[in-house]
Design a protein around this motif. Structure first.
Motif, PDB file in Angstrom:
ATOM      1  N   MET A 107       6.205   1.717   7.257  1.00  0.00           N
ATOM      2  CA  MET A 107       6.766   0.589   7.982  1.00  0.00           C
ATOM      3  C   MET A 107       5.914  -0.667   7.743  1.00  0.00           C
ATOM      4  O   MET A 107       4.744  -0.559   7.414  1.00  0.00           O
ATOM      5  N   PRO A 108       6.484  -1.852   7.961  1.00  0.00           N
ATOM      6  CA  PRO A 108       7.891  -2.135   8.187  1.00  0.00           C
ATOM      7  C   PRO A 108       8.662  -2.031   6.878  1.00  0.00           C
ATOM      8  O   PRO A 108       8.060  -1.974   5.809  1.00  0.00           O
ATOM      9  N   GLN A 109       9.960  -2.053   6.956  1.00  0.00           N
ATOM     10  CA  GLN A 109      10.782  -1.907   5.751  1.00  0.00           C
ATOM     11  C   GLN A 109      11.001  -3.275   5.100  1.00  0.00           C
ATOM     12  O   GLN A 109      12.111  -3.779   5.002  1.00  0.00           O
ATOM     13  N   THR A 110       9.892  -3.852   4.647  1.00  0.00           N
ATOM     14  CA  THR A 110       9.895  -5.186   4.048  1.00  0.00           C
ATOM     15  C   THR A 110       9.534  -5.072   2.575  1.00  0.00           C
ATOM     16  O   THR A 110       8.444  -4.577   2.249  1.00  0.00           O
ATOM     17  N   ASN A 111      10.417  -5.505   1.704  1.00  0.00           N
ATOM     18  CA  ASN A 111      10.142  -5.434   0.274  1.00  0.00           C
ATOM     19  C   ASN A 111       8.890  -6.224  -0.093  1.00  0.00           C
ATOM     20  O   ASN A 111       8.630  -7.302   0.458  1.00  0.00           O
ATOM     21  N   SER A 112       8.099  -5.658  -1.014  1.00  0.00           N
ATOM     22  CA  SER A 112       6.894  -6.294  -1.588  1.00  0.00           C
ATOM     23  C   SER A 112       5.741  -6.444  -0.610  1.00  0.00           C
ATOM     24  O   SER A 112       4.723  -7.055  -0.948  1.00  0.00           O
ATOM     25  N   LEU A 113       5.855  -5.880   0.605  1.00  0.00           N
ATOM     26  CA  LEU A 113       4.768  -6.018   1.585  1.00  0.00           C
ATOM     27  C   LEU A 113       3.462  -5.422   1.073  1.00  0.00           C
ATOM     28  O   LEU A 113       2.378  -5.920   1.363  1.00  0.00           O
ATOM     29  N   TRP A 114       3.544  -4.336   0.273  1.00  0.00           N
ATOM     30  CA  TRP A 114       2.348  -3.639  -0.186  1.00  0.00           C
ATOM     31  C   TRP A 114       1.857  -4.131  -1.547  1.00  0.00           C
ATOM     32  O   TRP A 114       0.891  -3.597  -2.091  1.00  0.00           O
ATOM     33  N   LYS A 115       2.495  -5.159  -2.088  1.00  0.00           N
ATOM     34  CA  LYS A 115       2.079  -5.730  -3.367  1.00  0.00           C
ATOM     35  C   LYS A 115       0.631  -6.225  -3.275  1.00  0.00           C
ATOM     36  O   LYS A 115       0.259  -6.930  -2.349  1.00  0.00           O
ATOM     37  N   GLY A 116      -0.169  -5.845  -4.258  1.00  0.00           N
ATOM     38  CA  GLY A 116      -1.573  -6.221  -4.260  1.00  0.00           C
ATOM     39  C   GLY A 116      -2.482  -5.256  -3.525  1.00  0.00           C
ATOM     40  O   GLY A 116      -3.705  -5.397  -3.553  1.00  0.00           O
ATOM     41  N   GLY A 117      -1.896  -4.257  -2.853  1.00  0.00           N
ATOM     42  CA  GLY A 117      -2.685  -3.253  -2.159  1.00  0.00           C
ATOM     43  C   GLY A 117      -3.107  -2.123  -3.088  1.00  0.00           C
ATOM     44  O   GLY A 117      -3.065  -2.263  -4.326  1.00  0.00           O
ATOM     45  N   ALA A 118      -3.507  -1.000  -2.506  1.00  0.00           N
ATOM     46  CA  ALA A 118      -3.980   0.118  -3.324  1.00  0.00           C
ATOM     47  C   ALA A 118      -3.786   1.434  -2.589  1.00  0.00           C
ATOM     48  O   ALA A 118      -3.691   1.473  -1.362  1.00  0.00           O
ATOM     49  N   ILE A 119      -3.704   2.497  -3.378  1.00  0.00           N
ATOM     50  CA  ILE A 119      -3.768   3.846  -2.840  1.00  0.00           C
ATOM     51  C   ILE A 119      -5.036   4.512  -3.375  1.00  0.00           C
ATOM     52  O   ILE A 119      -5.504   4.182  -4.457  1.00  0.00           O
ATOM     53  N   SER A 181      -3.006   8.162  16.764  1.00  0.00           N
ATOM     54  CA  SER A 181      -3.113   8.889  18.035  1.00  0.00           C
ATOM     55  C   SER A 181      -4.514   8.882  18.627  1.00  0.00           C
ATOM     56  O   SER A 181      -4.666   8.987  19.851  1.00  0.00           O
ATOM     57  N   ASP A 182      -5.567   8.761  17.812  1.00  0.00           N
ATOM     58  CA  ASP A 182      -6.914   8.713  18.389  1.00  0.00           C
ATOM     59  C   ASP A 182      -7.475   7.296  18.400  1.00  0.00           C
ATOM     60  O   ASP A 182      -8.648   7.086  18.693  1.00  0.00           O
ATOM     61  N   ALA A 183      -6.615   6.301  18.077  1.00  0.00           N
ATOM     62  CA  ALA A 183      -6.933   4.865  18.182  1.00  0.00           C
ATOM     63  C   ALA A 183      -7.989   4.393  17.200  1.00  0.00           C
ATOM     64  O   ALA A 183      -8.515   3.296  17.346  1.00  0.00           O
ATOM     65  N   MET A 184      -8.259   5.154  16.159  1.00  0.00           N
ATOM     66  CA  MET A 184      -9.321   4.784  15.226  1.00  0.00           C
ATOM     67  C   MET A 184      -8.801   4.225  13.907  1.00  0.00           C
ATOM     68  O   MET A 184      -9.579   3.807  13.058  1.00  0.00           O
ATOM     69  N   ASN A 185      -7.485   4.211  13.729  1.00  0.00           N
ATOM     70  CA  ASN A 185      -6.890   3.750  12.474  1.00  0.00           C
ATOM     71  C   ASN A 185      -5.601   2.982  12.749  1.00  0.00           C
ATOM     72  O   ASN A 185      -4.855   3.339  13.663  1.00  0.00           O
ATOM     73  N   PRO A 186      -5.296   1.961  11.944  1.00  0.00           N
ATOM     74  CA  PRO A 186      -3.936   1.424  11.980  1.00  0.00           C
ATOM     75  C   PRO A 186      -2.984   2.509  11.500  1.00  0.00           C
ATOM     76  O   PRO A 186      -3.329   3.302  10.632  1.00  0.00           O
ATOM     77  N   ASP A 187      -1.785   2.537  12.079  1.00  0.00           N
ATOM     78  CA  ASP A 187      -0.784   3.519  11.672  1.00  0.00           C
ATOM     79  C   ASP A 187       0.307   2.790  10.895  1.00  0.00           C
ATOM     80  O   ASP A 187       1.156   2.120  11.476  1.00  0.00           O
ATOM     81  N   TYR A 188       0.291   2.948   9.561  1.00  0.00           N
ATOM     82  CA  TYR A 188       1.239   2.238   8.713  1.00  0.00           C
ATOM     83  C   TYR A 188       2.641   2.833   8.747  1.00  0.00           C
ATOM     84  O   TYR A 188       3.545   2.322   8.096  1.00  0.00           O
ATOM     85  N   ALA A 189       2.821   3.894   9.528  1.00  0.00           N
ATOM     86  CA  ALA A 189       4.142   4.492   9.689  1.00  0.00           C
ATOM     87  C   ALA A 189       4.702   4.243  11.086  1.00  0.00           C
ATOM     88  O   ALA A 189       5.649   4.897  11.508  1.00  0.00           O
ATOM     89  N   ALA A 190       4.095   3.297  11.815  1.00  0.00           N
ATOM     90  CA  ALA A 190       4.563   2.994  13.169  1.00  0.00           C
ATOM     91  C   ALA A 190       4.388   1.507  13.455  1.00  0.00           C
ATOM     92  O   ALA A 190       3.305   0.959  13.268  1.00  0.00           O
ATOM     93  N   VAL A 191       5.451   0.872  13.888  1.00  0.00           N
ATOM     94  CA  VAL A 191       5.397  -0.543  14.246  1.00  0.00           C
ATOM     95  C   VAL A 191       5.140  -0.652  15.738  1.00  0.00           C
ATOM     96  O   VAL A 191       5.787  -0.002  16.545  1.00  0.00           O
TER      97      VAL A 191
END
Length: 219
Positions: A107-119, A181-191
């Motif tokens: 999330m969110p379902q926005t095209n190109s939002l992850w451009k320039g990022g990394a896995i 759930s443990d408040a230590m990370n952003p959750d990229y699958a939940a808005v």
């Protein structure tokens, strides 16, 4: 370091603004963990922050084990503090190829939002030699959660493989992710509810910087 760690302040302070707050002896708090302060109780964890839209009181500067005798801890309380986060939440792929990694729930379902990022690949069933390697994202498709990679991998990513994620420049200033759930990370699958704002990113190091937009007045 895990969680959210003080990296600077929009107000120009060179050091964190810290307040010592009461915490029940039985409460465990992680360093880098956002906290709330409950009147009559003291420092408390942000529990199961689904649809995270409540103000925090700050971020813990220290680690506190349960029942360790500690009843006061240092909390970073500036509402304009910037926190560095090192990617540490695992995401399981729902598909992939030699040029894509797919997370259908992204999330969110926005095209190109992850451009320039990394896995960063944690586990690849087809090729363990890809584990721990970082690959840049050239584009993304919001409706399918498809991340397109800059380079062609020597082996195929597939459903069940796991990765870490780091946003890129196209996500700058995005406001709306939940905490996990443990408040230590952003959750990229939940808005969430307009609390956690992306300030800056460093995909080469799989690091990002965040600002908590809503603070209770404890400073």
């Amino acid at each position: 370091m895990k969680g959210f760690n003080w990296a600077g302040d929009l107000n120009g302070h060179k050091n964190p603004i810290v307040r010592r707050l009461y915490v029940p002896n039985a409460t465990a708090i992680e360093q880098g963990e956002p906290i709330i302060y409950t009147p009559g109780t003291g420092v408390a964890v942000v529990a199961a922050p689904t649809d995270f839209d409540d103000p925090i009181d700050g971020v813990s500067m220290v680690e506190k084990a349960a029942s360790d005798g500690t009843t006061y801890i240092d909390i970073s309380v500036s509402p304009t503090a910037i926190y560095k986060y090192k990617a540490a939440k695992s995401y399981t792929l729902t598909g992939g190829s030699t040029t894509t990694a797919v997370i259908a729930s992204l999330m969110p379902q926005t095209n190109s939002l992850w451009k320039g990022g990394a896995i960063k690949i944690i586990s690849c069933a087809a090729d363990s030699g890809l584990n721990n390697r970082v690959f840049k994202i050239s584009d993304s498709t919001g409706t399918t959660g498809t991340l397109t990679l800059f380079e062609t991998l020597p082996s195929t990513l597939a459903s069940g493989d796991t990765i870490y994620l780091c946003p890129g420049y196209m996500a700058h200033n995005y406001l709306g992710y939940d905490l996990d759930s443990d408040a230590m990370n952003p959750d990229y699958a939940a808005v969430g509810g307009n609390v956690l704002r992306l300030h800056a990113t460093n995909p080469d190091a799989m690091e990002s910087q965040w600002i908590f937009e809503r603070h209770a007045n404890v400073s």
